[in-house]
Scaffold this motif. Structure first.
Motif, PDB file in Angstrom:
ATOM      1  N   LEU A  23       1.245  -1.490   0.269  1.00  0.00           N
ATOM      2  CA  LEU A  23       0.049   0.050  -0.172  1.00  0.00           C
ATOM      3  C   LEU A  23       0.777   1.338  -0.071  1.00  0.00           C
ATOM      4  O   LEU A  23       1.750   0.835   0.351  1.00  0.00           O
ATOM      5  CB  LEU A  23      -1.307   0.422   1.329  1.00  0.00           C
ATOM      6  N   VAL A  24       0.530   2.533  -0.324  1.00  0.00           N
ATOM      7  CA  VAL A  24       0.758   3.596  -0.282  1.00  0.00           C
ATOM      8  C   VAL A  24       0.412   3.992   0.651  1.00  0.00           C
ATOM      9  O   VAL A  24       0.205   3.936   1.778  1.00  0.00           O
ATOM     10  CB  VAL A  24       0.539   4.341  -1.667  1.00  0.00           C
ATOM     11  N   ALA A  25       2.364   4.804   0.993  1.00  0.00           N
ATOM     12  CA  ALA A  25       2.562   5.174   2.559  1.00  0.00           C
ATOM     13  C   ALA A  25       2.783   6.850   2.617  1.00  0.00           C
ATOM     14  O   ALA A  25       2.110   7.899   3.174  1.00  0.00           O
ATOM     15  CB  ALA A  25       3.562   4.453   3.305  1.00  0.00           C
ATOM     16  N   LEU A  26       3.531   7.316   1.568  1.00  0.00           N
ATOM     17  CA  LEU A  26       4.081   8.829   1.297  1.00  0.00           C
ATOM     18  C   LEU A  26       3.633   8.972  -0.585  1.00  0.00           C
ATOM     19  O   LEU A  26       3.399   8.228  -1.168  1.00  0.00           O
ATOM     20  CB  LEU A  26       5.469   8.569   1.072  1.00  0.00           C
ATOM     21  N   ARG A  27       2.688  10.225  -0.382  1.00  0.00           N
ATOM     22  CA  ARG A  27       2.394  10.864  -2.114  1.00  0.00           C
ATOM     23  C   ARG A  27       2.829  12.313  -1.274  1.00  0.00           C
ATOM     24  O   ARG A  27       2.637  12.629  -0.849  1.00  0.00           O
ATOM     25  CB  ARG A  27       1.212  10.159  -1.931  1.00  0.00           C
ATOM     26  N   GLY A  31      -0.447  13.114  -6.504  1.00  0.00           N
ATOM     27  CA  GLY A  31       0.953  12.290  -7.030  1.00  0.00           C
ATOM     28  C   GLY A  31       1.247  11.706  -7.641  1.00  0.00           C
ATOM     29  O   GLY A  31       1.673  10.650  -8.198  1.00  0.00           O
ATOM     30  N   THR A  32       1.906  12.302  -8.294  1.00  0.00           N
ATOM     31  CA  THR A  32       3.239  13.073  -8.633  1.00  0.00           C
ATOM     32  C   THR A  32       4.789  12.273  -8.229  1.00  0.00           C
ATOM     33  O   THR A  32       5.126  11.358  -9.122  1.00  0.00           O
ATOM     34  CB  THR A  32       4.624  14.100  -9.060  1.00  0.00           C
ATOM     35  N   ARG A  33       5.078  11.969  -6.972  1.00  0.00           N
ATOM     36  CA  ARG A  33       5.282  10.915  -6.245  1.00  0.00           C
ATOM     37  C   ARG A  33       4.857  10.194  -5.110  1.00  0.00           C
ATOM     38  O   ARG A  33       4.139  10.692  -4.976  1.00  0.00           O
ATOM     39  CB  ARG A  33       7.083  11.240  -5.958  1.00  0.00           C
ATOM     40  N   SER A  34       5.271   8.793  -5.588  1.00  0.00           N
ATOM     41  CA  SER A  34       4.595   7.799  -4.066  1.00  0.00           C
ATOM     42  C   SER A  34       5.407   7.052  -3.815  1.00  0.00           C
ATOM     43  O   SER A  34       6.467   6.572  -4.436  1.00  0.00           O
ATOM     44  CB  SER A  34       3.197   7.184  -4.388  1.00  0.00           C
ATOM     45  N   LEU A  35       5.762   6.547  -2.189  1.00  0.00           N
ATOM     46  CA  LEU A  35       6.320   5.148  -1.725  1.00  0.00           C
ATOM     47  C   LEU A  35       4.864   4.229  -1.318  1.00  0.00           C
ATOM     48  O   LEU A  35       4.448   4.587  -0.638  1.00  0.00           O
ATOM     49  CB  LEU A  35       7.715   5.737  -0.921  1.00  0.00           C
ATOM     50  N   LEU A  36       5.808   3.072  -1.242  1.00  0.00           N
ATOM     51  CA  LEU A  36       4.731   1.877  -0.832  1.00  0.00           C
ATOM     52  C   LEU A  36       5.224   2.220   0.381  1.00  0.00           C
ATOM     53  O   LEU A  36       7.031   2.221   0.786  1.00  0.00           O
ATOM     54  CB  LEU A  36       4.829   0.509  -2.031  1.00  0.00           C
ATOM     55  N   TRP A  37       4.759   0.947   1.167  1.00  0.00           N
ATOM     56  CA  TRP A  37       5.218   0.714   2.521  1.00  0.00           C
ATOM     57  C   TRP A  37       6.429  -0.108   2.536  1.00  0.00           C
ATOM     58  O   TRP A  37       7.621   0.604   3.338  1.00  0.00           O
ATOM     59  CB  TRP A  37       4.645  -0.085   3.677  1.00  0.00           C
ATOM     60  N   SER A  38       6.381  -0.694   1.554  1.00  0.00           N
ATOM     61  CA  SER A  38       8.124  -1.769   1.346  1.00  0.00           C
ATOM     62  C   SER A  38       8.812  -0.562   1.318  1.00  0.00           C
ATOM     63  O   SER A  38       9.897  -0.884   1.864  1.00  0.00           O
ATOM     64  CB  SER A  38       7.762  -2.655   0.809  1.00  0.00           C
ATOM     65  N   GLU A  39       8.313   0.113   0.492  1.00  0.00           N
ATOM     66  CA  GLU A  39      10.025   1.050   0.043  1.00  0.00           C
ATOM     67  C   GLU A  39      10.603   1.591   1.144  1.00  0.00           C
ATOM     68  O   GLU A  39      11.719   2.252   0.968  1.00  0.00           O
ATOM     69  CB  GLU A  39       9.277   2.113  -1.593  1.00  0.00           C
ATOM     70  N   TYR A  40       9.407   2.265   1.868  1.00  0.00           N
ATOM     71  CA  TYR A  40       9.442   3.748   3.133  1.00  0.00           C
ATOM     72  C   TYR A  40      10.098   2.410   3.859  1.00  0.00           C
ATOM     73  O   TYR A  40      11.152   2.586   4.276  1.00  0.00           O
ATOM     74  CB  TYR A  40       8.076   3.389   2.972  1.00  0.00           C
ATOM     75  N   ALA A  41      10.165   1.563   4.432  1.00  0.00           N
ATOM     76  CA  ALA A  41      10.810   0.753   5.062  1.00  0.00           C
ATOM     77  C   ALA A  41      12.105   0.259   4.810  1.00  0.00           C
ATOM     78  O   ALA A  41      13.125   0.618   5.079  1.00  0.00           O
ATOM     79  CB  ALA A  41      10.319  -0.741   5.471  1.00  0.00           C
ATOM     80  N   ASP A  42      12.372   0.039   3.641  1.00  0.00           N
ATOM     81  CA  ASP A  42      13.856  -0.268   3.058  1.00  0.00           C
ATOM     82  C   ASP A  42      15.161   1.296   2.599  1.00  0.00           C
ATOM     83  O   ASP A  42      16.028   0.902   3.163  1.00  0.00           O
ATOM     84  CB  ASP A  42      13.588  -0.645   1.195  1.00  0.00           C
ATOM     85  N   ARG A  43      13.626   2.422   2.449  1.00  0.00           N
ATOM     86  CA  ARG A  43      14.529   4.009   2.505  1.00  0.00           C
ATOM     87  C   ARG A  43      15.518   3.513   4.135  1.00  0.00           C
ATOM     88  O   ARG A  43      15.646   3.781   4.240  1.00  0.00           O
ATOM     89  CB  ARG A  43      13.864   4.702   1.571  1.00  0.00           C
ATOM     90  N   VAL A  44      14.282   4.067   4.514  1.00  0.00           N
ATOM     91  CA  VAL A  44      14.746   4.214   5.965  1.00  0.00           C
ATOM     92  C   VAL A  44      15.888   3.007   6.849  1.00  0.00           C
ATOM     93  O   VAL A  44      16.756   3.980   7.127  1.00  0.00           O
ATOM     94  CB  VAL A  44      13.731   3.527   6.969  1.00  0.00           C
ATOM     95  N   ARG A  45      16.131   1.851   6.000  1.00  0.00           N
ATOM     96  CA  ARG A  45      16.702   0.880   6.853  1.00  0.00           C
ATOM     97  C   ARG A  45      18.476   1.310   6.054  1.00  0.00           C
ATOM     98  O   ARG A  45      19.559   1.699   6.499  1.00  0.00           O
ATOM     99  CB  ARG A  45      16.590  -0.031   6.624  1.00  0.00           C
ATOM    100  N   ALA A  46      18.063   1.911   4.875  1.00  0.00           N
ATOM    101  CA  ALA A  46      19.648   2.680   3.896  1.00  0.00           C
ATOM    102  C   ALA A  46      19.760   3.331   4.992  1.00  0.00           C
ATOM    103  O   ALA A  46      21.415   4.202   4.786  1.00  0.00           O
ATOM    104  CB  ALA A  46      19.149   2.822   2.609  1.00  0.00           C
ATOM    105  N   LEU A  47      19.445   4.721   5.141  1.00  0.00           N
ATOM    106  CA  LEU A  47      19.695   5.946   5.630  1.00  0.00           C
ATOM    107  C   LEU A  47      20.198   5.401   6.953  1.00  0.00           C
ATOM    108  O   LEU A  47      20.587   6.448   7.344  1.00  0.00           O
ATOM    109  CB  LEU A  47      18.264   6.807   5.471  1.00  0.00           C
ATOM    110  N   ALA A  48      19.515   4.465   7.666  1.00  0.00           N
ATOM    111  CA  ALA A  48      19.479   4.385   9.074  1.00  0.00           C
ATOM    112  C   ALA A  48      20.974   3.772   9.240  1.00  0.00           C
ATOM    113  O   ALA A  48      22.170   4.301   9.874  1.00  0.00           O
ATOM    114  CB  ALA A  48      18.728   3.688  10.091  1.00  0.00           C
ATOM    115  N   GLN A  49      21.767   3.056   8.247  1.00  0.00           N
ATOM    116  CA  GLN A  49      22.574   2.638   7.964  1.00  0.00           C
ATOM    117  C   GLN A  49      24.024   3.612   7.705  1.00  0.00           C
ATOM    118  O   GLN A  49      24.464   3.736   8.459  1.00  0.00           O
ATOM    119  CB  GLN A  49      22.690   1.461   6.808  1.00  0.00           C
ATOM    120  N   GLY A  50      23.087   4.348   6.630  1.00  0.00           N
ATOM    121  CA  GLY A  50      24.271   5.684   6.757  1.00  0.00           C
ATOM    122  C   GLY A  50      24.506   6.409   7.497  1.00  0.00           C
ATOM    123  O   GLY A  50      25.746   6.922   7.666  1.00  0.00           O
ATOM    124  N   LEU A  51      23.545   6.960   8.278  1.00  0.00           N
ATOM    125  CA  LEU A  51      23.856   8.165   9.551  1.00  0.00           C
ATOM    126  C   LEU A  51      24.191   7.389  11.063  1.00  0.00           C
ATOM    127  O   LEU A  51      25.553   7.938  10.845  1.00  0.00           O
ATOM    128  CB  LEU A  51      22.606   7.943  10.318  1.00  0.00           C
TER     129      LEU A  51
END
Length: 237
Positions: A23-27, A31-51
């Motif tokens: 499902l869409v988590a962010l839009r 509606g030109t850009r949207s992120l699914l919940w799975s994409e949201y979680a993946d991006r958060v994980r990658a950002l947390a590793q970078g931070l």
């Protein structure tokens, strides 16, 4: 089957992302850009590793200076997953206000956009855009020929600008004083790419178009300060 209630925000986020992965988590608006919940979680994980690689740890404060965009929520959630403390800087804050907040909060890191970099720099710089009518009148009074763009480079005009800037700085507190400036030979008309019809500057296109001049002001000032300090036997870090 009974579900286990989440004990923390991060646990609730992970449960929601797993349960509503498709499902869409962010839009964005429209509606030109949207992120699914799975994409949201993946991006958060990658950002947390970078931070983490940048040294952010539990209990650290991290400043966010971003516009209303999905990346704000990604960064905010990633910081929370590390046990760190995110906080927002208002996009309309002055450099002095931003400097105070960063110092007072002891922020380890600032997550921002390129258009806000001038505000985050440690002193005030200015792009000066002389009024073409005022330039023409100044030229007529002093017997100077040329179009406004040409007059901007004339020594007499530059000297008058320096005098006016010095007068303005004399009534400002030290943190508010303009330490570096560049005279722009372009004309900014109301309703243009750089100025609205109500004469408010458009920060993003200005920074994008004049990025080289802006960066040069900070580089030149830093080099000048380092040279002056070397001559007096003091140092900078």
């Amino acid at each position: 089957m009974t579900s286990t209630l989440p004990r923390t925000f991060c646990e609730a986020f992970q449960q929601t992302a797993a349960r509503q992965a498709g499902l869409v988590a962010l839009r964005t608006v429209g509606g030109t850009r949207s992120l699914l919940w799975s994409e949201y979680a993946d991006r958060v994980r990658a950002l947390a590793q970078g931070l983490t690689a940048l040294g952010v740890r539990r209990g650290d404060t991290v400043a966010l200076m971003l516009r209303n965009r999905p990346e704000f929520h990604l960064a905010d959630t990633a910081v929370l997953h590390l046990g760190a403390i995110p906080f927002s800087l208002y996009n309309t804050s002055s450099p002095q206000q931003v400097a105070h907040l960063l110092t007072d909060s002891r922020a380890r890191l600032v997550i921002t956009e390129e258009c806000f970099l001038p505000v985050l720099n440690p002193y005030v710089s200015a792009l000066l855009v002389p009024d073409p009518d005022a330039l023409t009148a100044f030229g007529a009074r002093h017997g100077l020929d040329g179009k406004p763009g040409e007059l901007c480079r004339h020594p007499a005009v530059l000297a008058a600008i320096e005098t006016g800037l010095a007068a303005a700085n004399s009534v400002l507190s030290r943190p508010e004083q303009v330490r570096a400036h560049t005279v722009i030979t372009d004309t900014w008309q109301p309703g243009s790419d750089y100025v609205t019809h109500t004469r408010k500057t458009r920060r993003t296109p200005i920074h994008q178009h004049y990025a080289t001049q802006i960066e040069a002001m900070y580089t030149h000032h830093t080099e000048h300060t380092a040279t002056a300090n070397a001559g007096t036997g003091t140092g900078t870090r």
